[in-house]
Design an enzyme around this catalytic site. Structure first.
Site, PDB file in Angstrom:
ATOM      1  N   GLY A   1       0.817  -1.214   0.000  1.00  0.00           N
ATOM      2  CA  GLY A   1       0.000   0.000   0.000  1.00  0.00           C
ATOM      3  C   GLY A   1       0.844   1.254   0.000  1.00  0.00           C
ATOM      4  N   ASN A   2       0.208   2.391   0.208  1.00  0.00           N
ATOM      5  CA  ASN A   2       0.917   3.672   0.273  1.00  0.00           C
ATOM      6  C   ASN A   2       0.278   4.558   1.332  1.00  0.00           C
ATOM      7  OD1 ASN A   2      -1.141   5.495  -1.056  1.00  0.00           O
ATOM      8  ND2 ASN A   2      -0.844   3.992  -2.688  1.00  0.00           N
TER       9      ASN A   2
END
Ligand code: C5P
Length: 220
Positions: A29-30
């Protein structure tokens, strides 16, 4: 903005950060919180627009009176955006889309007992959703992209933005610098908006809501 100046406009906005699955319990993810995209959706709805919010893992609540479509991965987001884009006057890609995804999604949890001391992941490129939407745009449809860069030098940052504005083929590119503290999780934002020729048409710093209002002024 002026109340009601976007009445009747159909605006599709993506927000948040994609999660690319590795196995049934893990993802890559980020740090996108979704705040800037949510602020755009809220401000556009308040100005009378019909808003579809394609929401990827938001850390903030979605606004009321927008049509929320929940997605997780880049592939989900692409499907939802492509579907919603068919009816849209304006498309805004504020989501942080993963550039790469794991080449395979394991059916079972990856186990350290099977893998040992190092684990090498193979990633494959995701399609550029913004570039695809811009290339497929209907006459009159306006496409706005974002570019979050970590480049500290203002001149180089602008250069990166200009290159990206040209490459993506969108009408406007919202350029902002992100890092460990500014940008993504922050309540404030500092952006420059470039047109398709790379000219700066807006320079604004302030709350994500005030940045949203300025961006929407381009549409009224
Ligand atoms: O190339 P970069 O990721 O910096 O571009 C950012 C812009 O492109 C954002 O508007 C983002 O939503 C969009 N994007 C996309 N698909 C990708 C990567 C980014 O639509 N695979």
């Amino acid at each position: 903005g002026t109340p009601g100046d976007l009445t009747g406009k159909r605006i599709v906005i993506s927000a948040g950060g994609t999660r690319e699955p590795l196995d049934p319990v893990r993802f890559l993810g980020n740090r996108s919180s979704g705040k800037q995209g949510v602020a755009l959706a809220e401000a556009a709805a308040a100005r009378g627009a019909d808003v579809v919010l394609v929401a990827a893992n938001l850390e903030v609540p979605a606004p009321a009176n927008v049509d929320v479509r929940l997605v997780s991965s880049a592939a989900d987001l692409e499907r939802a955006m492509t579907e919603a884009a068919a009816e849209a006057d304006v498309i805004i890609m504020a989501a942080a889309v993963a550039d790469y995804r794991p080449s395979e999604v394991r059916a079972e949890k990856i186990k350290k007992e099977d893998t040992g001391d190092t684990l090498v992941l193979t990633l494959v490129r995701n399609p550029d959703i913004l570039a695809g939407l811009a290339a497929a745009r209907k006459p009159g449809q306006i496409v706005i992209g974002f570019a979050a860069e970590t480049e500290a030098d203002p001149g180089l940052l602008l250069e990166l933005g200009r290159e990206k504005a040209a490459r993506k083929g969108c009408d406007y590119l919202v350029l902002n610098r992100v890092g460990w503290t500014e940008g993504f999780a922050s309540e404030r934002n500092e952006v420059r908006v470039l047109n398709r020729h790379g000219d700066i048409v807006i320079e604004v710093s302030g709350s994500k809501m005030s940045v949203a209002e300025r961006i929407l002024d381009l549409l009224s």
